[in-house]
Design a protein around this motif. Sequence first.
Motif, PDB file in Angstrom:
ATOM      1  N   VAL A  60      69.079 -70.427 -37.852  1.00 24.54           N
ATOM      2  CA  VAL A  60      69.514 -70.853 -36.529  1.00 24.54           C
ATOM      3  C   VAL A  60      70.983 -70.482 -36.338  1.00 24.54           C
ATOM      4  O   VAL A  60      71.793 -70.600 -37.261  1.00 24.54           O
ATOM      5  N   ILE A  61      71.325 -70.001 -35.169  1.00 24.10           N
ATOM      6  CA  ILE A  61      72.704 -69.610 -34.873  1.00 24.10           C
ATOM      7  C   ILE A  61      73.581 -70.858 -34.758  1.00 24.10           C
ATOM      8  O   ILE A  61      73.246 -71.799 -34.023  1.00 24.10           O
ATOM      9  N   VAL A  62      74.687 -70.858 -35.484  1.00 22.93           N
ATOM     10  CA  VAL A  62      75.593 -71.999 -35.461  1.00 22.93           C
ATOM     11  C   VAL A  62      76.964 -71.653 -34.874  1.00 22.93           C
ATOM     12  O   VAL A  62      77.765 -72.544 -34.597  1.00 22.93           O
ATOM     13  N   GLU A  63      77.212 -70.356 -34.666  1.00 32.71           N
ATOM     14  CA  GLU A  63      78.489 -69.936 -34.089  1.00 32.71           C
ATOM     15  C   GLU A  63      78.333 -68.529 -33.531  1.00 32.71           C
ATOM     16  O   GLU A  63      77.642 -67.695 -34.128  1.00 32.71           O
TER      17      GLU A  63
ATOM     18  N   VAL B 109      74.348 -70.729 -29.532  1.00 31.92           N
ATOM     19  CA  VAL B 109      74.159 -71.690 -30.617  1.00 31.92           C
ATOM     20  C   VAL B 109      72.811 -72.391 -30.457  1.00 31.92           C
ATOM     21  O   VAL B 109      72.390 -72.713 -29.341  1.00 31.92           O
ATOM     22  N   ASP B 110      72.144 -72.600 -31.572  1.00 32.71           N
ATOM     23  CA  ASP B 110      70.825 -73.237 -31.689  1.00 32.71           C
ATOM     24  C   ASP B 110      69.652 -72.283 -31.467  1.00 32.71           C
ATOM     25  O   ASP B 110      68.493 -72.686 -31.618  1.00 32.71           O
ATOM     26  N   ASP B 111      69.906 -71.013 -31.149  1.00 36.21           N
ATOM     27  CA  ASP B 111      68.811 -70.051 -31.072  1.00 36.21           C
ATOM     28  C   ASP B 111      68.233 -69.814 -32.467  1.00 36.21           C
ATOM     29  O   ASP B 111      68.975 -69.668 -33.449  1.00 36.21           O
ATOM     30  N   ARG B 112      66.920 -69.763 -32.554  1.00 34.33           N
ATOM     31  CA  ARG B 112      66.226 -69.471 -33.809  1.00 34.33           C
ATOM     32  C   ARG B 112      66.034 -67.961 -33.909  1.00 34.33           C
ATOM     33  O   ARG B 112      65.469 -67.347 -32.989  1.00 34.33           O
ATOM     34  N   VAL B 113      66.451 -67.366 -35.012  1.00 33.99           N
ATOM     35  CA  VAL B 113      66.418 -65.905 -35.120  1.00 33.99           C
ATOM     36  C   VAL B 113      65.964 -65.457 -36.507  1.00 33.99           C
ATOM     37  O   VAL B 113      66.057 -66.195 -37.491  1.00 33.99           O
ATOM     38  N   VAL B 114      65.467 -64.221 -36.568  1.00 33.19           N
ATOM     39  CA  VAL B 114      65.140 -63.565 -37.815  1.00 33.19           C
ATOM     40  C   VAL B 114      65.962 -62.285 -37.883  1.00 33.19           C
ATOM     41  O   VAL B 114      66.237 -61.649 -36.855  1.00 33.19           O
ATOM     42  N   ILE B 115      66.367 -61.899 -39.091  1.00 32.76           N
ATOM     43  CA  ILE B 115      67.310 -60.797 -39.290  1.00 32.76           C
ATOM     44  C   ILE B 115      66.562 -59.547 -39.730  1.00 32.76           C
ATOM     45  O   ILE B 115      65.693 -59.597 -40.601  1.00 32.76           O
TER      46      ILE B 115
ATOM     47  N   ILE C 252      62.922 -65.918 -32.720  1.00 31.92           N
ATOM     48  CA  ILE C 252      61.665 -66.367 -33.312  1.00 31.92           C
ATOM     49  C   ILE C 252      60.900 -67.150 -32.253  1.00 31.92           C
ATOM     50  O   ILE C 252      61.432 -68.112 -31.684  1.00 31.92           O
ATOM     51  N   PRO C 253      59.649 -66.798 -31.976  1.00 31.95           N
ATOM     52  CA  PRO C 253      58.861 -67.583 -31.013  1.00 31.95           C
ATOM     53  C   PRO C 253      58.540 -68.965 -31.573  1.00 31.95           C
ATOM     54  O   PRO C 253      58.540 -69.175 -32.787  1.00 31.95           O
ATOM     55  N   ASP C 254      58.252 -69.889 -30.688  1.00 32.25           N
ATOM     56  CA  ASP C 254      57.953 -71.260 -31.094  1.00 32.25           C
ATOM     57  C   ASP C 254      56.727 -71.340 -32.004  1.00 32.25           C
ATOM     58  O   ASP C 254      56.559 -72.305 -32.750  1.00 32.25           O
ATOM     59  N   SER C 255      55.871 -70.339 -31.934  1.00 33.80           N
ATOM     60  CA  SER C 255      54.639 -70.341 -32.724  1.00 33.80           C
ATOM     61  C   SER C 255      54.880 -70.110 -34.212  1.00 33.80           C
ATOM     62  O   SER C 255      53.972 -70.321 -35.026  1.00 33.80           O
ATOM     63  N   LEU C 256      56.079 -69.656 -34.584  1.00 31.72           N
ATOM     64  CA  LEU C 256      56.382 -69.362 -35.978  1.00 31.72           C
ATOM     65  C   LEU C 256      57.419 -70.328 -36.530  1.00 31.72           C
ATOM     66  O   LEU C 256      58.424 -70.615 -35.877  1.00 31.72           O
ATOM     67  N   SER C 257      57.191 -70.798 -37.751  1.00 34.84           N
ATOM     68  CA  SER C 257      58.195 -71.594 -38.459  1.00 34.84           C
ATOM     69  C   SER C 257      59.243 -70.660 -39.037  1.00 34.84           C
ATOM     70  O   SER C 257      59.068 -69.433 -39.082  1.00 34.84           O
ATOM     71  N   PHE C 258      60.348 -71.224 -39.514  1.00 33.26           N
ATOM     72  CA  PHE C 258      61.357 -70.404 -40.185  1.00 33.26           C
ATOM     73  C   PHE C 258      60.753 -69.719 -41.406  1.00 33.26           C
ATOM     74  O   PHE C 258      61.044 -68.559 -41.698  1.00 33.26           O
ATOM     75  N   GLU C 259      59.907 -70.454 -42.142  1.00 28.66           N
ATOM     76  CA  GLU C 259      59.297 -69.895 -43.350  1.00 28.66           C
ATOM     77  C   GLU C 259      58.408 -68.700 -43.014  1.00 28.66           C
ATOM     78  O   GLU C 259      58.428 -67.674 -43.705  1.00 28.66           O
ATOM     79  N   GLU C 260      57.643 -68.807 -41.941  1.00 25.45           N
ATOM     80  CA  GLU C 260      56.773 -67.702 -41.540  1.00 25.45           C
ATOM     81  C   GLU C 260      57.586 -66.524 -41.024  1.00 25.45           C
ATOM     82  O   GLU C 260      57.309 -65.368 -41.367  1.00 25.45           O
TER      83      GLU C 260
END
Length: 325
Positions: free
Chosen positions: A61-64, A74-80, A123-131
Motif C-alpha cells: 500500500v502506498i504510504v507516501e 496514499v492508501d492505494d493498493r499496488v503491485v510492483i 490491485i483490484p479489490d478481488s485480489l488480496s496482497f498475497e495473491e
Amino acid sequence: MKCYKLTGHSSPALKLETVATSAPGPGQVAIAIKAVSLNYRDLIVTEHAKDSVPVSDGAGVIVEVGEGVTDYQVDDRVVIGFMPDWVDGSYSEAKKASSLGGPGVDGVLTERFIASTTGICRIPDSLSFEEAATLPCAAVTAWSALFEHGTLTPGSTILLQGTGGVSIFALQMSKLAGYRVIITSSSDEKLSRARELGADETINYKKTPEWANEVLKLTNGKGVDLSVDVTGPATLNLTTKATRFGGRISLIGVLSGFNGSIDIGILEKRITLQGIYVGPVSTLEKIACSGIKPYVDRIFTFEEAELAYQTLKRGQHFGKVVLRF
C-alpha cells in the motif's frame, strides 16, 4: 525499517538488517510491502549476489507520494512490476537491467520500497496482497509464454511441466482460453490437484521417464501445439519430441542448469524455440484485471523468510510460496 539481505550462501541465504528509511523522489511513491512471493530465480540469485535485498515480486500500500505524482495517492493498493523500466513495447538490455532482486538491484524483501509510478499498477479489490504478489514474475511469464505470439486457437493442445507457479498460472490461463492441457509432475497427488484446476491429461514423469512418448499417444502421434519448458537442458530434447511439426516451444526455465545439447529434431520439425524472460508492466496490469485467481500454496510470515526459501528449494509446493508482512 527492516529488510533482508543476501548472505552470499545458499543456507542461511538471508540476514535481517535495520536500515534507514528513504523518501520518494519526483514521480515516485513509497510502498509499505504487505506480501511478497518467491520464484526459482530467487534461489539462483542467492548463488550470485551478496548484501543486496532479494525478491522481485511484491505488493503493498502506498504510504507516501513524491513530487509531481497525481495518478496515485496514499492508501492505494499496488503491485510492483518485475522490470519496472519495461513499461511496454519491445524488450531491451536496459529494461532487463531493472529486474528487481537480482545482483546489483535491490528487491522487495523489505518493509518499505520506493518505486516509480510507471513501474506499478493497482490491485483490484478481488485480489488480496498475497495473491497480487504472485503475479509480477510467474503470471506474466505464463502469459508471455502462451499469448505473446497469439497463434493458438481454442482446442489447441498445450504441454506444461511441473506444478510450480508458472505452470499453474499457465494451466489456469490455458483453460480460460479453451486449450487442452497435458501436464507432468513427479507426484500423483499434485497431478490430482492439477486435474481439479482443469488439466485434461496428466503424466507422472517418474513412473514414465520417456514421457514424450506418452504425449504423442495422447495426441494421436502428432504432438502438442505449444510446449512450455520450465526445466531447460534436461528436458528440452524430450519437449522437442513431444511438440508437433511446426509447433512452438516457450523456454522459460533453467531448473536443470544452463548448458546442454539440442536435438536436431528442433530443426527438422521446424519448431519455433522462443526464450521467455517475464514481460512488461502493461502485461502485469492486464493480468491483475483478468479475473485470474492465483493459487497460493504456502504463506509464511516475514520472520520466516529463511524457512520459505528452504521450502521453495525442496520443491514441495504446488503453485506459489508467499510471505505475508
